[in-house]
Design an enzyme around this catalytic site. Structure first.
Site, PDB file in Angstrom:
ATOM      1  N   LEU A 145     -46.373 -30.312  41.388  1.00  0.00           N
ATOM      2  CA  LEU A 145     -47.709 -30.352  40.766  1.00  0.00           C
ATOM      3  C   LEU A 145     -48.455 -31.627  41.152  1.00  0.00           C
ATOM      4  O   LEU A 145     -49.652 -31.602  41.426  1.00  0.00           O
ATOM      5  CB  LEU A 145     -47.594 -30.204  39.251  1.00  0.00           C
ATOM      6  CG  LEU A 145     -47.466 -28.741  38.832  1.00  0.00           C
ATOM      7  CD1 LEU A 145     -46.886 -28.618  37.442  1.00  0.00           C
ATOM      8  CD2 LEU A 145     -48.820 -28.029  38.890  1.00  0.00           C
ATOM      9  N   VAL A 151     -38.152 -30.779  40.229  1.00  0.00           N
ATOM     10  CA  VAL A 151     -38.822 -30.276  41.443  1.00  0.00           C
ATOM     11  C   VAL A 151     -40.280 -29.936  41.136  1.00  0.00           C
ATOM     12  O   VAL A 151     -41.205 -30.313  41.871  1.00  0.00           O
ATOM     13  CB  VAL A 151     -38.066 -29.043  42.014  1.00  0.00           C
ATOM     14  CG1 VAL A 151     -38.790 -28.491  43.230  1.00  0.00           C
ATOM     15  CG2 VAL A 151     -36.625 -29.408  42.365  1.00  0.00           C
ATOM     16  N   CYS A 152     -40.492 -29.225  40.025  1.00  0.00           N
ATOM     17  CA  CYS A 152     -41.854 -28.829  39.636  1.00  0.00           C
ATOM     18  C   CYS A 152     -42.748 -30.050  39.446  1.00  0.00           C
ATOM     19  O   CYS A 152     -43.940 -30.023  39.772  1.00  0.00           O
ATOM     20  CB  CYS A 152     -41.840 -28.032  38.338  1.00  0.00           C
ATOM     21  SG  CYS A 152     -40.874 -26.529  38.416  1.00  0.00           S
ATOM     22  N   THR A 153     -42.192 -31.098  38.900  1.00  0.00           N
ATOM     23  CA  THR A 153     -42.981 -32.312  38.666  1.00  0.00           C
ATOM     24  C   THR A 153     -43.511 -32.859  39.992  1.00  0.00           C
ATOM     25  O   THR A 153     -44.686 -33.223  40.109  1.00  0.00           O
ATOM     26  CB  THR A 153     -42.119 -33.367  37.926  1.00  0.00           C
ATOM     27  OG1 THR A 153     -41.677 -32.786  36.700  1.00  0.00           O
ATOM     28  CG2 THR A 153     -42.885 -34.639  37.646  1.00  0.00           C
TER      29      THR A 153
END
Ligand code: BEZ
Length: 263
Positions: free
Chosen positions: A96, A91-93
């Site tokens: 960002l 999810v973070c990928t």
């Protein structure tokens, strides 16, 4: 208030009694040695309570763009600080990469972006390559290396207990927040997301637009407002004054009055 003083230590260390104990050394209570994990962390003694309007806690950090002092780095800009529980997470990928693609939109609004992830710099550098590849973009803003989670603690995203539980329970996934901070370094928005839910970049931009419009013109914005749509005259402004300032004012109720500021 949470602190890094051991929970096993007498409450006196966290209260006014602490001062009395210091003033009278003979009565000083022996403080148990901090567990190894906490001694290693070297984190602040008090966890700030963050509120809208509080000064965003300052910090020094290592980032993918070099060392920064947060307030100095902001200068006269707005900032969004958004955090991630760990590198190389799916999810973070996506998040960002999506923020990086909106560099021009944030720049137009005089907003500097600052990511934070609870891993070290080497890991961030490797992960950034993946983000750039997946999103076909350049990572144009810094990512803070918060491997010891001291900044996450300062921003009230993680508790002392979470940190103490890491060896037993593993990493806590509470570090997915967004802070919008104005040039006076005041916190203007806080959004806390579950680890399972990616954020919405359009909503972050929309809130920045609303805050900047409100600050510049003394208006407020209704549900789902977007730039160009009618804004609301706040209750503190009379209809007569609003008409002088903005021209046409549509009165739906005496307390609900719309006008258009044309941006
Ligand atoms: C993610 O960013 O994909 C993620 C992070 C923590 C827990 C679950 C997912």
């Amino acid at each position: 208030m949470a602190s890094y003083i051991s929970r096993a230590a007498p409450r006196a260390f966290n209260t006014g009694l602490r001062a009395a104990a210091v003033a009278r050394p003979a009565m000083r209570v022996q403080r148990p040695a901090a567990p190894l994990f906490r001694r290693f962390l070297q984190v602040p003694a008090e966890q700030p309570r963050l509120r809208l309007g509080s000064v965003a806690p300052n910090f020094q950090a290592k980032t993918t763009h070099g060392d920064i002092d947060f307030h100095q780095w902001m200068g006269d800009s707005w900032a969004i600080l958004f955090s991630h529980p760990a590198d190389f997470t799916p999810v973070c990928t996506t998040e960002l990469g999506a923020f990086a693609k909106l560099k021009d939109e944030f720049e137009k609004r005089n907003v500097k972006m600052l990511g934070l992830s609870a891993d070290d710099l080497e890991s961030h550098k490797d992960w950034s390559k993946d983000i750039e590849e997946v999103a076909s973009t350049q990572m144009s803003f810094p990512i803070i290396a918060d491997a010891d989670r001291s900044i996450s603690f300062k921003y009230d995203m993680i508790t002392q207990q979470d940190l103490e539980d890491i060896p037993k329970k593993g990493l806590p996934f509470t570090i997915r927040s967004v802070f919008v901070i104005d040039p006076a370094k005041k916190i203007r928005l806080m959004m806390i997301y579950p680890a399972s839910t990616g954020r919405n970049t359009a909503e972050v931009l929309r809130v920045v637009d609303s805050l900047q419009t409100a600050d510049a013109l003394g208006v407020v914005t209704p549900i789902n407002w977007q730039v160009g749509e009618d804004v609301i005259v706040p209750p503190s402004v009379s209809t007569a004054d609003a008409k002088k300032k903005f021209g046409d004012v549509k009165e739906v109720k005496p307390y609900l009055r719309y006008t258009n500021v044309g941006n």
